[in-house]
Design an enzyme around this catalytic site. Structure first.
Site, mmCIF file in Angstrom:
data_model
loop_
_atom_site.group_PDB
_atom_site.id
_atom_site.type_symbol
_atom_site.label_atom_id
_atom_site.label_comp_id
_atom_site.label_asym_id
_atom_site.label_seq_id
_atom_site.Cartn_x
_atom_site.Cartn_y
_atom_site.Cartn_z
ATOM 1 N N LEU A 147 12.498 -45.011 -4.375
ATOM 2 C CA LEU A 147 13.745 -45.199 -5.121
ATOM 3 C C LEU A 147 13.395 -45.063 -6.605
ATOM 4 O O LEU A 147 13.009 -46.018 -7.250
ATOM 5 C CB LEU A 147 14.320 -46.580 -4.794
ATOM 6 C CG LEU A 147 15.796 -46.841 -5.066
ATOM 7 C CD1 LEU A 147 16.684 -45.813 -4.396
ATOM 8 C CD2 LEU A 147 16.176 -48.232 -4.588
ATOM 9 N N HIS A 148 13.581 -43.848 -7.146
ATOM 10 C CA HIS A 148 13.009 -43.533 -8.460
ATOM 11 C C HIS A 148 13.719 -44.208 -9.644
ATOM 12 O O HIS A 148 13.136 -44.987 -10.384
ATOM 13 C CB HIS A 148 13.045 -42.007 -8.686
ATOM 14 C CG HIS A 148 12.438 -41.206 -7.583
ATOM 15 N ND1 HIS A 148 11.079 -41.083 -7.427
ATOM 16 C CD2 HIS A 148 12.996 -40.501 -6.573
ATOM 17 C CE1 HIS A 148 10.819 -40.314 -6.365
ATOM 18 N NE2 HIS A 148 11.971 -39.958 -5.845
ATOM 19 N N ASP A 149 14.977 -43.840 -9.849
ATOM 20 C CA ASP A 149 15.633 -44.128 -11.126
ATOM 21 C C ASP A 149 15.839 -45.604 -11.470
ATOM 22 O O ASP A 149 15.765 -45.962 -12.651
ATOM 23 C CB ASP A 149 16.971 -43.389 -11.207
ATOM 24 C CG ASP A 149 16.786 -41.879 -11.288
ATOM 25 O OD1 ASP A 149 15.672 -41.439 -11.622
ATOM 26 O OD2 ASP A 149 17.752 -41.154 -11.018
ATOM 27 N N THR A 161 7.235 -44.821 -8.884
ATOM 28 C CA THR A 161 8.412 -44.810 -8.004
ATOM 29 C C THR A 161 8.020 -44.579 -6.542
ATOM 30 O O THR A 161 8.738 -45.012 -5.642
ATOM 31 C CB THR A 161 9.435 -43.743 -8.458
ATOM 32 O OG1 THR A 161 8.894 -42.430 -8.268
ATOM 33 C CG2 THR A 161 9.789 -43.926 -9.922
#
Ligand SMILES: [Ca+2]
Length: 313
Positions: A242-244, A196
């Site tokens: 922007l992880h998720d 991420t």
């Protein structure tokens, strides 16, 4: 191929919002059976509210939303308002949700859904601390055999930690829950910080969202603008990670990601390294592999997908 049936478990969070919007914009690949909220980035009343705000932003008011666990299994809740703002979705001005929360508890919904559907047909997609998932597994161990796959955001190896020097936030908040999940025997795919932190919202990528001139992409750009300021200061990088949405992007286009099938254990004892994902990336132990741990991503391919799909809403 018919779309995959999934349950999203989430603690919105602007990046959770991106993940949910990407899923709801992709009905050819993803069928969202329900969204379960968990305490994490902000407390449960806010994450269960924010989940509905995001569904309404997407125009998908029929997606059932369930509130789950308000605190980790054995610990006090740690939150991340310093990243996501007081509401968890700071940035755009979005109306309070009208769609209701379901009466059923998120954990009961997860258990009932897995038991009532054919074995191996439902994937779980946790985007926050693993409290709801582990509580379901503890209460109903039989469901482990029903889950098709868990695709989660959490942990780190090369990038080590973001909430402490050793731990990533989602795992750190409820390490006992993470330990249960990683020992469950369920097929697990992990999107750690190693991936991420390569998915950076640069000014060019924010502009691409704005250039679509759609309501959803504008709101997403406003959310990204908000936490981008924090992360750019923190990491000194050209845009925030922007992880998720790596989780939902993987369901749509798995070839964007590469990794290794390795052993991953969770540190639950040490004060110094609590919540660390001890990942045997180099294969230096004989511990059995239990997770597909991603290490690299086609970041531009990811942003092209995100922008194209969100513009559909
Ligand atoms: Ca999250």
């Amino acid at each position: 191929m018919p779309p995959r049936d999934i349950i999203i478990d989430t603690d919105p969070g602007q990046d959770d919002a991106a993940a949910i919007l990407l899923a709801l914009a992709s009905p050819e690949e993803i069928n969202v059976l329900g969204i379960t909220a968990v305490a994490g980035n902000v407390p449960l009343p806010l994450t269960s509210k924010n989940t509905r705000i995001v569904c309404e932003l997407a125009g998908k008011v029929d997606v059932p939303v369930y509130a789950g666990c308000a605190s980790p299994m054995t610990r006090d809740l740690v939150t991340a308002e310093h990243v996501h703002g007081k509401t968890g979705l700071d940035g755009p001005v979005l109306p309070d949700p009208i769609m209701p929360l379901q009466d059923t508890h998120a954990v009961d919904f997860i258990i009932e859904t897995l038991r009532s559907r054919p074995t191996g047909t439902v994937a779980l997609c946790p985007l926050g601390p693993l409290t709801n998932i582990a509580t379901a597994l503890k209460r109903a161990p039989d469901i482990a055999g029903h889950v098709q796959e868990i695709v989660l955001m959490g942990g780190a190896y090369f990038e080590v930690g973001n909430i402490t020097p050793a731990a990533e936030f989602n795992i750190y908040v409820d390490p006992e829950a993470a330990d249960i999940v990683f020992k469950s025997g369920i097929k697990i795919t992990v999107m750690p910080l190693d991936v991420t932190h390569k998915v950076l919202v640069t000014p060019t990528r924010i502009k691409a969202l704005r250039d679509t001139q759609t309501k959803v992409c504008s709101a997403m750009a406003d959310m990204v603008d908000f936490f981008e300021r924090f992360d750019t200061d923190k990491y000194g990088s050209n845009g925030a990670p922007l992880h998720d949405p790596c989780v939902t992007a993987y369901l749509i286009q798995p070839d964007l990601f590469t990794g290794r099938h390795i052993n991953v254990e969770i540190e639950t004892q040490s004060d110094l390294t609590l919540g660390m994902t001890v990942a045997d990336w180099w294969g230096v132990t004989d511990r059995a592999p239990n997770a597909m741990f991603m290490g690299d991503v086609d970041a531009q391919g990811f942003f092209d997908l995100l922008t194209e799909r969100l513009a559909r809403l």
